[in-house]
Design a protein around this motif. Structure first.
Motif, PDB file in Angstrom:
ATOM      1  N   ARG A  76       0.267  10.083   3.386  1.00  0.00           N
ATOM      2  CA  ARG A  76      -0.607   9.066   2.779  1.00  0.00           C
ATOM      3  C   ARG A  76      -0.127   8.703   1.378  1.00  0.00           C
ATOM      4  O   ARG A  76      -0.221   7.553   0.942  1.00  0.00           O
ATOM      5  CB  ARG A  76      -2.052   9.569   2.735  1.00  0.00           C
ATOM      6  N   GLY A  77       0.400   9.688   0.672  1.00  0.00           N
ATOM      7  CA  GLY A  77       0.939   9.428  -0.671  1.00  0.00           C
ATOM      8  C   GLY A  77       2.102   8.436  -0.621  1.00  0.00           C
ATOM      9  O   GLY A  77       2.194   7.518  -1.447  1.00  0.00           O
ATOM     10  N   TYR A  78       2.996   8.630   0.357  1.00  0.00           N
ATOM     11  CA  TYR A  78       4.122   7.694   0.493  1.00  0.00           C
ATOM     12  C   TYR A  78       3.625   6.292   0.844  1.00  0.00           C
ATOM     13  O   TYR A  78       4.138   5.291   0.339  1.00  0.00           O
ATOM     14  CB  TYR A  78       5.118   8.185   1.534  1.00  0.00           C
ATOM     15  N   ALA A  79       2.628   6.216   1.741  1.00  0.00           N
ATOM     16  CA  ALA A  79       2.095   4.901   2.122  1.00  0.00           C
ATOM     17  C   ALA A  79       1.501   4.201   0.893  1.00  0.00           C
ATOM     18  O   ALA A  79       1.672   2.992   0.703  1.00  0.00           O
ATOM     19  CB  ALA A  79       1.054   5.052   3.225  1.00  0.00           C
ATOM     20  N   GLU A  80       0.861   4.980   0.053  1.00  0.00           N
ATOM     21  CA  GLU A  80       0.277   4.440  -1.175  1.00  0.00           C
ATOM     22  C   GLU A  80       1.373   3.934  -2.125  1.00  0.00           C
ATOM     23  O   GLU A  80       1.254   2.851  -2.711  1.00  0.00           O
ATOM     24  CB  GLU A  80      -0.581   5.539  -1.844  1.00  0.00           C
ATOM     25  N   ARG A  81       2.451   4.732  -2.246  1.00  0.00           N
ATOM     26  CA  ARG A  81       3.574   4.283  -3.078  1.00  0.00           C
ATOM     27  C   ARG A  81       4.150   2.981  -2.534  1.00  0.00           C
ATOM     28  O   ARG A  81       4.541   2.093  -3.302  1.00  0.00           O
ATOM     29  CB  ARG A  81       4.696   5.328  -3.078  1.00  0.00           C
ATOM     30  N   ALA A  82       4.220   2.873  -1.207  1.00  0.00           N
ATOM     31  CA  ALA A  82       4.749   1.656  -0.580  1.00  0.00           C
ATOM     32  C   ALA A  82       3.889   0.450  -0.959  1.00  0.00           C
ATOM     33  O   ALA A  82       4.404  -0.584  -1.387  1.00  0.00           O
ATOM     34  CB  ALA A  82       4.790   1.824   0.938  1.00  0.00           C
ATOM     35  N   ARG A  83       2.583   0.611  -0.825  1.00  0.00           N
ATOM     36  CA  ARG A  83       1.672  -0.494  -1.164  1.00  0.00           C
ATOM     37  C   ARG A  83       1.816  -0.891  -2.621  1.00  0.00           C
ATOM     38  O   ARG A  83       1.893  -2.071  -2.968  1.00  0.00           O
ATOM     39  CB  ARG A  83       0.218  -0.097  -0.868  1.00  0.00           C
ATOM     40  N   LYS A  84       1.874   0.118  -3.492  1.00  0.00           N
ATOM     41  CA  LYS A  84       1.999  -0.167  -4.926  1.00  0.00           C
ATOM     42  C   LYS A  84       3.305  -0.868  -5.259  1.00  0.00           C
ATOM     43  O   LYS A  84       3.373  -1.700  -6.160  1.00  0.00           O
ATOM     44  CB  LYS A  84       1.889   1.126  -5.732  1.00  0.00           C
ATOM     45  N   ALA A  85       4.358  -0.503  -4.522  1.00  0.00           N
ATOM     46  CA  ALA A  85       5.664  -1.121  -4.791  1.00  0.00           C
ATOM     47  C   ALA A  85       5.608  -2.633  -4.624  1.00  0.00           C
ATOM     48  O   ALA A  85       6.365  -3.372  -5.258  1.00  0.00           O
ATOM     49  CB  ALA A  85       6.743  -0.535  -3.863  1.00  0.00           C
ATOM     50  N   LEU A  86       4.714  -3.101  -3.772  1.00  0.00           N
ATOM     51  CA  LEU A  86       4.637  -4.539  -3.493  1.00  0.00           C
ATOM     52  C   LEU A  86       3.968  -5.346  -4.609  1.00  0.00           C
ATOM     53  O   LEU A  86       4.009  -6.587  -4.580  1.00  0.00           O
ATOM     54  CB  LEU A  86       3.886  -4.795  -2.177  1.00  0.00           C
ATOM     55  N   ALA A  87       3.369  -4.647  -5.564  1.00  0.00           N
ATOM     56  CA  ALA A  87       2.594  -5.332  -6.607  1.00  0.00           C
ATOM     57  C   ALA A  87       3.289  -6.550  -7.234  1.00  0.00           C
ATOM     58  O   ALA A  87       2.658  -7.602  -7.394  1.00  0.00           O
ATOM     59  CB  ALA A  87       2.172  -4.338  -7.684  1.00  0.00           C
TER      60      ALA A  87
END
Lengths: 319, 319
Positions: B285-296
């Motif tokens: 879940r942490g990696y998925a969160e990093r992925a989402r944040k990367a799109l900012a």
């Protein structure tokens, strides 16, 4: 031949530099195993000569030539697994030395490296895109040729035309693309690329047919005489002999893995008596002659002379 | 999700069209076997979305996306031979169905096809050259990751950092290059390519870790619960449980091919009790969160929203 030796050393150095990766160690030990085990380097040398023959600077074709040699060794590593061959270049085959899993992977890595090298070469992007396309088509055909070869092993009868179509894909196409790509890199015209591609293809055919002849006379190939006979390989010599002899006598020994030396001799004598060895030899020489003739449109140069010499060498080595 | 389904069908059609070759039939039957057996097509879909997210026409990235999916299936076919896995996508593995020799060759042919497709795509030559370079580097890393994975199988202890480095190469790099290449094709800036590459890499990590979690809860993966346990796979869950439990009880059953259902249950209970499943779930879940944040940094768009959804999907499927 000093010029060729010099080029071979240049190719060897390039291959060594390109295959510099270290980790994981087990993988890269297997990756370097075959490519650094020597070899005549005919394919890269032809790429360099083709480049020069159309007026290009030889060294420009070095990454491409090295990449083709790397593709060649990748196919050897995988073929040896498929064909259950345990020896290669007088050493244990890659899968015997490193295990099958790592041998498959080392082959895949070499294949990837070949594209990495060409895509990373200092060449115009248009040239890179065309070289990659040509390498990909060629690799696909090598796979098709290997599948045809494996299918032939299961057939009782294979005809000469099918056999020649197989070696054209499996062996000759790589020589063809070495020369064609070399000419492209050297700035040759479309016609010059096609000319050199033709030359390469015919040399490749000559080379492979001569290789099969050497197996039955037992020279210069790093394996015992009659290896192909023992493995039951459907070479042109076998195909011709089968069609032109009363084959009831020798057929049972062809492909007999534990055949005695006398039994192997009986097959080889049948090959000779049927005219099959002469036929294959003539065929090989015919291709070499076509290769030499294909070069006619090119201006005279040292590179052209060396390419001529290589066509002769293809059908004279081991004699 | 209709948009994703539509894209999946577009990808399926493209893959089918690209793999049109017929001869030799045995080879091409094996070549088409896995690629046309379905699959979520996440990697090509991400390439299309990344292309669109930077303002490009989605369809431009279709050949590249299809090529990456083909590389993915090639690695599956070869990995199944190496890992002696007999099932894939609920069917016999390629080597079980066609024999090992043809399975090796079908994989090689798929690898060649991937480069043929990209080199033949209607894209600027500079873009082709960069895509090929990136595909080659990525393929090499996938091989490195597979070798690391095989080496781990022979080790008693593997630490978390080494494990994460392995899945980054073996799994995440392909997702990374799908997004990075899609952005390149779509005309995205260097920054946008890097942004989408980061997104893809983190989604790939999340995806793989979640896959390992699904094995121990037994959902949505087309194989029986505890398959990884039976095969003795050194997943993050195993690594954590080994470090955080008295492992004398369950270790003997990990990698025991003929373990009883009760023995498998004992391992799974030890995994849960040690907190290993929670740890891996949190990590995913942490990696998925990093992925989402990367799109900012990317402008809002439908493609961006779909990429966000895919990051969620990576860590929610099967629940």
């Amino acid at each position: 031949m000093d010029r060729l030796k010099e080029m071979r050393e240049k190719v060897n150095r390039a291959i060594k530099e390109f295959l510099h990766e270290e980790k994981p160690p087990r993988l890269y030990e297997a990756v370097r195993y075959l490519p650094l085990a020597g070899g005549k380097r005919l394919r890269p040398i032809m790429a360099l000569l083709a480049c020069q023959a159309v007026g290009g600077e030889q060294t420009l074709a070095l990454p491409y030539g090295a990449a083709l040699e790397i593709i060649h060794t990748f196919t050897l590593a995988h073929d040896d697994i498929m064909d259950r061959d345990e020896q290669r270049r007088g050493m244990p085959a890659t899968h015997v030395k490193f295990g099958e899993a790592t041998a498959i992977l080392a082959g895949d890595t070499l294949f990837a490296k070949a594209f990495e090298i060409v895509a990373g070469a200092r060449l115009p992007a248009e040239v890179v895109a065309r070289l990659v396309h040509s390498m990909a088509l060629m690799s696909k055909e090598i796979c098709e040729g290997q599948q045809m070869d494996m299918c032939f092993e299961e057939l009782e009868e294979v005809d000469e035309a099918a056999f020649l179509a197989m070696i054209e894909k499996k062996t000759a196409r790589l020589f063809e693309h070495a020369c064609l790509g070399g000419a492209l890199i050297g700035g040759g015209s479309r016609e010059q690329q096609a000319t050199l591609g033709d030359y390469g293809r015919w040399v490749g055919m000559a080379f492979q047919l001569w290789d099969d002849c050497l197996d039955v006379v037992g020279k210069d190939i790093g394996k015992p005489i009659g290896s192909d006979v023992r493995e039951g390989k459907k070479t042109l010599i076998y195909i011709y002999a089968r069609e032109h002899s009363d084959h009831t006598g020798w057929i049972p020994y062809h492909g007999k893995h534990d055949a005695s030396p006398a039994e192997i001799q009986q097959v080889l004598q049948a090959f000779a008596a049927s005219g099959a060895i002469d036929h294959a030899t003539q065929k090989a020489r015919g291709y070499a002659e076509r290769a030499r003739k294909a070069l006619a449109p090119l201006p005279e140069s040292e590179s052209k002379r060396l390419l001529m010499d290589l066509a002769d060498f293809a059908v004279s080595r081991g004699t």
